[in-house]
Design an enzyme around this catalytic site. Structure first.
Site, short mmCIF file in Angstrom:
data_model
loop_
_atom_site.label_atom_id
_atom_site.label_comp_id
_atom_site.label_asym_id
_atom_site.label_seq_id
_atom_site.Cartn_x
_atom_site.Cartn_y
_atom_site.Cartn_z
N ASP A 15 0.82 -1.22 0.00
CA ASP A 15 0.00 0.00 0.00
C ASP A 15 0.85 1.26 0.00
O ASP A 15 0.65 2.17 0.83
CB ASP A 15 -0.95 0.02 1.21
N GLU A 188 -11.25 0.96 -3.84
CA GLU A 188 -10.62 1.40 -2.60
C GLU A 188 -9.37 2.19 -2.94
O GLU A 188 -9.12 2.54 -4.09
CB GLU A 188 -10.28 0.17 -1.73
#
Length: 552
Positions: A15, A188
């Site tokens: 991420d 997302e």
């Protein structure tokens, strides 16, 4: 032409959020249940990176006791504005079933090294928050919104946006749902950019497995409506099963000093022996139609071309990530490598090491009670989500050797300590010094190869008698999907192989029947357990981790 080899942050570093401040680049990555929270790496050339800070380091900022495996810190976002670094992060307290408890916070600091502020609570409506600083000075928080009423697995309700008031230190005004994603679903990981009069919204889609992707949309208005890129995905490996980098997605973009653009993204490198079920079975690995990536989700980088009024594209063409890319024209800036052999002294742990969940490390370990040693206090069982005395580093190589020397005298079988290959509460291989019911020291193996819900922690190996006192050296040799343990008595004793091979591919995201998906990666380190509650200590005199060349 100078190239950057991928991944740039090997091992569990998912991420990525990237920011440039002058000539310095910083990447923040998720740490999930590992403490301290958030890893920040620094570079000056986008090729060479060094870990410089884990900013969430005290109880006021982060307490993950009770957080589930693969809960905790998800998808931080690091930005710079108004003379400050702004770090947004999620602490996920529940991740199974229809509901998620995901609390979003903001901390700031004048430099990456700190001091980092106490957190400002933002919201709990979803995860993957990011902060956008617009040209007019206004700030906007984006996050995906979680819709627990939806069925069929897609409870991702779109990307929402709300203004943040720095003066009031809170969110203000209405919440706007600005983008619901594509038919690839599971939208997302939002990041927002302003360029040439457009707002560009980069999202992640398809989940974090082998269908993962990065998708971009744009609008003339910050609040939308957003038009999806006609190419749909800027980056994905979902249709390229033979690509070197798999599970590519969850990305962020940075502009260099010379106006070039690069995209950092998560990825994984599955073991060759698990890339196909037949290959896996032939190697003795129970692939079960899945690939396995013990190194977890790593960070890679791609060069972009981004022409005015157009969507960006990978510079090498297509949407599949490249194993190497052209480096920017920046002076090379190397860092001193971390030493292979770590020793212990009063102060902080050596930089590669972390522990699990607790903001009270003094309950778990000490660097002062025995000079030159790391003393771990035996705490709860390996399945604990609270007080777990485990200190470890990321596995960053497909083949490696790890060793330690332990001085411990267990009183009985409820006390055990040693060397561990760890993914989570239901995935580990553990070479442990313990004792029988009358206190005779033994060496044994506990192995839980992702077999939840049985959670068996035994292995058909006869416990090995040890002398009543004296140090024991413990070692592991990992080569791809296999792990072998060995031991030696005292500082100079000969190594003895235990004669068993364990399945290291099980120490991975994809393996096992555990609750929900998993998002971290393999660690290797030292641990001590005392299920009697007496807290009997174990002393570790050093710890070594060395890269090996993989053997076929």
């Amino acid at each position: 032409m100078t190239e950057i080899r991928n991944p740039i942050l090997p091992g569990f570093n998912p991420d990525p959020s990237i920011v440039r401040v002058g000539d310095d680049y910083y990447i923040a990555t998720s740490t999930f249940e590992w403490y301290p929270g958030v890893q920040i790496h620094h570079s000056r050339d986008l090729r060479n990176w060094q870990l410089v800070k884990r900013p969430l380091e005290r109880a006021a900022q982060l307490d993950m006791r009770g957080d589930p495996d693969s809960g905790g810190i998800w998808a931080p976002c690091l930005t710079y504005a108004d003379g400050l670094f702004w770090l947004i992060y999620t602490d996920v307290k529940r991740r199974d079933g229809a509901w998620k408890d995901s609390h979003n916070y903001l901390v700031t600091a004048p430099s990456v090294e700190g001091p980092w502020s106490d957190p400002i609570y933002l919201n709990s409506s979803g995860f993957d928050p990011s902060l956008f600083h617009d040209e007019d000075g206004r700030k906007w928080l984006l996050n995906m919104i979680w819709d627990h009423n939806q069925t069929g697995g897609d409870r991702f309700g779109g990307i929402v946006c709300q203004e943040y008031s720095a003066e009031e230190q809170r969110l203000v005004g209405p919440v706007h749902n600005i983008y619901r994603g594509t038919d690839h679903k599971l939208t997302e990981g939002p990041h927002l950019y302003r360029r040439d009069g457009w707002y560009y919204l980069l999202t992640a889609e398809g989940g974090t497995g082998y269908d993962h992707a990065a998708t971009m949309a744009r609008s003339r208005d910050l609040l939308g409506p957003y038009e999806t890129d006609p190419a749909k995905h800027l980056l994905t490996s979902k249709d390229a099963p033979d690509a070197y980098l798999q599970r590519a997605g969850h990305a962020d973009i940075v502009e260099t000093q010379d106006g070039e653009h690069y995209l950092v993204h998560l990825c994984s490198r599955p073991l060759d022996e698990t890339r196909g079920i037949e290959t896996g079975r032939a190697k003795g690995i129970h692939a079960d139609d899945v690939r396995r990536s013990p190194l977890g989700r790593e960070t890679a980088i791609q060069k972009l071309v981004w022409h005015k009024d157009e969507f960006p594209r990978l510079a090498h063409g297509g949407c599949v990530p490249a194993a190497s890319v052209a480096a920017p024209d920046l002076p090379e800036h190397r860092f001193e490598p971390e030493p292979a052999r770590l020793t212990f002294a009063p102060g902080a742990l050596p930089r590669p090491l972390q522990w699990l969940r607790s903001p009270e490390p003094e309950r778990l370990f000490s660097l002062t009670e025995r000079p030159g040693a790391l003393r771990l206090f035996g705490r709860e069982a390996p399945g604990s989500q609270f007080d777990h005395a485990l200190v470890a580093r990321r596995q960053t190589d497909l083949a490696f050797t790890a060793e330690t020397e332990i001085d411990v005298t267990p009183g009985d079988y409820q006390q055990f300590a040693g060397l561990i290959s760890w993914y989570g509460r239901f995935k580990f291989h553990y070479l442990a010094v313990t004792a029988d019911a009358t206190g005779n020291r033994l060496l044994t193996v506990y192995s839980c190869a992702a077999d939840w819900p049985d959670a068996r922690v035994s292995y058909p190996v006869t416990p090995i008698p040890l002398p009543a006192s004296g140090t024991v050296r413990l070692g592991m040799d990992v080569n791809g999907g296999s792990l072998r343990f060995r031991y030696a008595l005292g500082e100079n004793g000969d190594w003895r192989d235990l004669g068993i091979t364990l399945d290291q591919s099980a120490i991975s995201d994809e393996a096992g029947n555990g609750p929900g998906n998993n998002f971290t990666g393999a660690f290797v380190g030292m641990c001590a357990h005392d299920t009697s509650g007496r807290g009997r200590p174990a002393d570790f005199l050093h710890f070594t981790y060395e890269h090996n060349e993989p053997r076929t």
